[in-house]
Each structure stands twice: as structure tokens, then as C-alpha cells.
Design a protein around this motif. Structure first.
Motif, PDB file in Angstrom:
ATOM      1  N   LEU A  43     -11.019   9.228  14.042  1.00 15.93           N
ATOM      2  CA  LEU A  43     -12.140   8.673  14.790  1.00 15.93           C
ATOM      3  C   LEU A  43     -13.141   7.949  13.893  1.00 15.93           C
ATOM      4  N   ASN A  44     -13.660   6.835  14.418  1.00 15.07           N
ATOM      5  CA  ASN A  44     -14.812   6.134  13.843  1.00 15.07           C
ATOM      6  C   ASN A  44     -14.696   5.897  12.342  1.00 15.07           C
ATOM      7  N   SER A  45     -13.538   5.468  11.914  1.00 10.93           N
ATOM      8  CA  SER A  45     -13.308   5.242  10.487  1.00 10.93           C
ATOM      9  C   SER A  45     -13.118   3.768  10.186  1.00 10.93           C
ATOM     10  N   THR A  46     -13.373   3.408   8.943  1.00  8.59           N
ATOM     11  CA  THR A  46     -13.159   2.047   8.460  1.00  8.59           C
ATOM     12  C   THR A  46     -12.052   2.106   7.420  1.00  8.59           C
ATOM     13  N   ILE A  47     -10.982   1.338   7.669  1.00  7.02           N
ATOM     14  CA  ILE A  47      -9.821   1.367   6.788  1.00  7.02           C
ATOM     15  C   ILE A  47      -9.482  -0.053   6.367  1.00  7.02           C
ATOM     16  N   PHE A  48      -9.521  -0.309   5.070  1.00  8.40           N
ATOM     17  CA  PHE A  48      -9.047  -1.575   4.513  1.00  8.40           C
ATOM     18  C   PHE A  48      -7.793  -1.261   3.713  1.00  8.40           C
ATOM     19  N   PHE A  49      -6.718  -2.012   4.007  1.00  5.55           N
ATOM     20  CA  PHE A  49      -5.444  -1.765   3.339  1.00  5.55           C
ATOM     21  C   PHE A  49      -4.812  -3.094   2.959  1.00  5.55           C
ATOM     22  N   GLU A  50      -4.413  -3.206   1.675  1.00  7.02           N
ATOM     23  CA  GLU A  50      -3.733  -4.411   1.200  1.00  7.02           C
ATOM     24  C   GLU A  50      -2.480  -3.996   0.437  1.00  7.02           C
ATOM     25  N   SER A  51      -1.396  -4.744   0.693  1.00 10.57           N
ATOM     26  CA  SER A  51      -0.141  -4.477   0.013  1.00 10.57           C
ATOM     27  C   SER A  51       0.561  -5.788  -0.297  1.00 10.57           C
ATOM     28  N   HIS A  52       1.431  -5.737  -1.296  1.00 15.15           N
ATOM     29  CA  HIS A  52       2.203  -6.912  -1.712  1.00 15.15           C
ATOM     30  C   HIS A  52       3.685  -6.569  -1.812  1.00 15.15           C
ATOM     31  N   VAL A  53       4.178  -5.770  -0.857  1.00 14.93           N
ATOM     32  CA  VAL A  53       5.586  -5.387  -0.893  1.00 14.93           C
ATOM     33  C   VAL A  53       6.469  -6.631  -0.808  1.00 14.93           C
ATOM     34  N   PRO A  54       7.627  -6.610  -1.469  1.00 12.67           N
ATOM     35  CA  PRO A  54       8.472  -7.806  -1.503  1.00 12.67           C
ATOM     36  C   PRO A  54       9.271  -8.052  -0.226  1.00 12.67           C
ATOM     37  N   ASP A  55       9.550  -6.981   0.549  1.00 17.67           N
ATOM     38  CA  ASP A  55      10.324  -7.155   1.785  1.00 17.67           C
ATOM     39  C   ASP A  55      10.105  -5.940   2.684  1.00 17.67           C
ATOM     40  N   THR A 102      -6.281  -5.348   7.438  1.00 15.49           N
ATOM     41  CA  THR A 102      -5.155  -5.391   6.500  1.00 15.49           C
ATOM     42  C   THR A 102      -4.914  -6.795   5.975  1.00 15.49           C
ATOM     43  N   LYS A 103      -4.373  -6.826   4.770  1.00 11.73           N
ATOM     44  CA  LYS A 103      -3.822  -8.039   4.168  1.00 11.73           C
ATOM     45  C   LYS A 103      -2.421  -7.685   3.721  1.00 11.73           C
ATOM     46  N   LEU A 104      -1.441  -8.236   4.445  1.00 10.81           N
ATOM     47  CA  LEU A 104      -0.044  -7.902   4.197  1.00 10.81           C
ATOM     48  C   LEU A 104       0.785  -9.171   4.070  1.00 10.81           C
ATOM     49  N   PRO A 105       1.899  -9.091   3.362  1.00  9.81           N
ATOM     50  CA  PRO A 105       2.762 -10.263   3.264  1.00  9.81           C
ATOM     51  C   PRO A 105       3.571 -10.468   4.550  1.00  9.81           C
ATOM     52  N   CYS A 106       3.857 -11.712   4.855  1.00 12.77           N
ATOM     53  CA  CYS A 106       4.859 -12.014   5.873  1.00 12.77           C
ATOM     54  C   CYS A 106       6.201 -11.738   5.207  1.00 12.77           C
ATOM     55  N   VAL A 107       7.048 -10.998   5.860  1.00 12.76           N
ATOM     56  CA  VAL A 107       8.308 -10.604   5.245  1.00 12.76           C
ATOM     57  C   VAL A 107       9.494 -11.093   6.064  1.00 12.76           C
ATOM     58  N   TYR A 108      10.609 -11.205   5.399  1.00 15.42           N
ATOM     59  CA  TYR A 108      11.871 -11.472   6.071  1.00 15.42           C
ATOM     60  C   TYR A 108      12.357 -10.150   6.644  1.00 15.42           C
ATOM     61  N   VAL A 109      12.588 -10.111   7.938  1.00 18.29           N
ATOM     62  CA  VAL A 109      12.995  -8.878   8.603  1.00 18.29           C
ATOM     63  C   VAL A 109      14.506  -8.735   8.483  1.00 18.29           C
ATOM     64  N   ILE A 166     -12.102   4.040   3.862  1.00 17.61           N
ATOM     65  CA  ILE A 166     -10.936   3.950   2.985  1.00 17.61           C
ATOM     66  C   ILE A 166     -10.731   2.513   2.536  1.00 17.61           C
ATOM     67  N   ARG A 167     -10.544   2.330   1.224  1.00 12.40           N
ATOM     68  CA  ARG A 167     -10.162   1.044   0.643  1.00 12.40           C
ATOM     69  C   ARG A 167      -8.942   1.309  -0.227  1.00 12.40           C
ATOM     70  N   TYR A 168      -7.802   0.774   0.214  1.00 12.22           N
ATOM     71  CA  TYR A 168      -6.537   1.050  -0.475  1.00 12.22           C
ATOM     72  C   TYR A 168      -5.853  -0.278  -0.751  1.00 12.22           C
ATOM     73  N   SER A 169      -5.851  -0.674  -2.019  1.00 13.67           N
ATOM     74  CA  SER A 169      -5.185  -1.900  -2.447  1.00 13.67           C
ATOM     75  C   SER A 169      -3.959  -1.496  -3.258  1.00 13.67           C
ATOM     76  N   ALA A 170      -2.804  -1.551  -2.612  1.00 17.68           N
ATOM     77  CA  ALA A 170      -1.556  -1.129  -3.232  1.00 17.68           C
ATOM     78  C   ALA A 170      -0.814  -2.334  -3.793  1.00 17.68           C
ATOM     79  N   GLY A 171       0.141  -2.077  -4.612  1.00 18.06           N
ATOM     80  CA  GLY A 171       0.960  -3.141  -5.190  1.00 18.06           C
ATOM     81  C   GLY A 171       2.207  -3.375  -4.366  1.00 18.06           C
TER      82      GLY A 171
END
Length: 161
Positions: free
Chosen positions: A51-63, A88-95, A28-33
Motif C-alpha cells: 500500500l501507498n508505496s513509491t517504487i522506481f525500478f530500472e533494469s538492462h537485461v539483455p533478453d 520503470t525503465k526497462l529494455p524492449c526485448v525480443y520475446v 524503493i529505488r532499485y537500479s539493477a544491471g
């Protein structure tokens, strides 16, 4: 099965209210906005294997009010997550939200892996590699795994970085 998405499609794989499901050898390659997105979403199920899966996930959520998760299991029983590579590539967010059921601070909605209210969960032999793609938030926070309310579960032999 190979899945690739370059825009937000909600839950790319949704397993909901069912039993005896095997998700094996996925690529899976999922590059979301900035919209809500989950690569593998397992909800209210029993006897599900990822099982035994490869998952790449990227998001740019604002918060952290917007859900951005690579692998999520919620209100599940007898789920096995084993031998997966999750990047994953995710933003650091204000919690500014918290888990309403458990009153826990932390990023409830922006996580590589989110496990909530699972029983007899086995989460083993997975590689989770999390990096940031935006650190501009006030008091930026990022997590690699969020586990809450999981009883009689085994989390073992995972590499988390």
C-alpha cells in the motif's frame, strides 16, 4: 522504510510462504544491471498488502530469459496492491520465451508488474509509468502489466502509461 540499490541483488523485498504481511509507505529505488532482479516479490502467500508505496525500478537485461520486474505476485491469495506509484525503465526485448503453464506469448519475465496465479487479488488505484531504456532488440516488445491465471480478482482504477 527507504531502500536504495544500485546493483542487482535478486529480490530486494521477498515475501514468501507467509501470511498477514503489510508493506506500507515504502520508498524503493532499485537500479539493477543485466542480472535477474525484482523490487517487490510476493510468492506463495496469503493476506499480503502492498500500500501507498513509491517504487522506481530500472533494469538492462539483455533478453526476456532474465527476470526484471518491479512488482510481482505469484501463487498468492487475498493480496491487496493499492495506491502505489510504480515507475520503470526497462529494455524492449525480443520475446523468445512464453509462459510454460498457459502457453501465452508476451514478455513473461520483463514487466513493471507481473501477476500470476493469484486468487482474490485486488489491484487498484495504482499509477504505473513505464518507459524504455533500450530499443535495439529485433522486434522489440515492452509491456506495462502482465496478468495471467488470476481468478476472482479486481483490477480497477489504475493509471497505466
Amino acid at each position: 522504510m527507504n531502500l536504495s540499490a544500485d546493483s542487482s541483488l535478486g529480490s530486494l523485498i521477498l515475501v514468501e510462504a507467509c501470511s498477514n504481511v503489510n508493506l506500507t509507505n515504502l520508498d524503493i529505488r532499485y537500479s539493477a544491471g543485466e542480472e535477474e532482479s525484482v523490487a517487490v516479490d510476493i510468492m506463495e502467500c496469503s493476506d499480503v498488502h502492498l500500500l501507498n508505496s513509491t517504487i522506481f525500478f530500472e533494469s538492462h537485461v539483455p533478453d526476456d530469459t532474465v527476470k526484471a520486474i518491479a512488482v510481482q505476485a505469484v501463487n498468492t491469495q487475498n493480496v491487496l496492491v493499492d495506491g502505489n506509484n510504480i515507475t520503470t525503465k526497462l529494455p524492449c526485448v525480443y520475446v523468445n520465451t512464453y509462459d510454460e503453464d498457459y502457453y501465452m506469448m508476451g514478455s513473461n519475465n520483463v514487466n513493471p508488474v507481473r501477476l500470476k496465479d493469484c486468487s482474490n487479488l485486488v489491484f487498484t488505484n495504482n499509477n504505473i509509468n513505464s518507459t524504455t531504456n533500450d530499443c535495439t532488440a529485433s522486434f522489440p516488445t515492452i509491456q506495462s502489466i502482465y496478468i495471467i491465471g488470476c481468478s476472482d480478482s479486481l483490477i480497477d482504477h489504475n493509471n497505466i502509461s
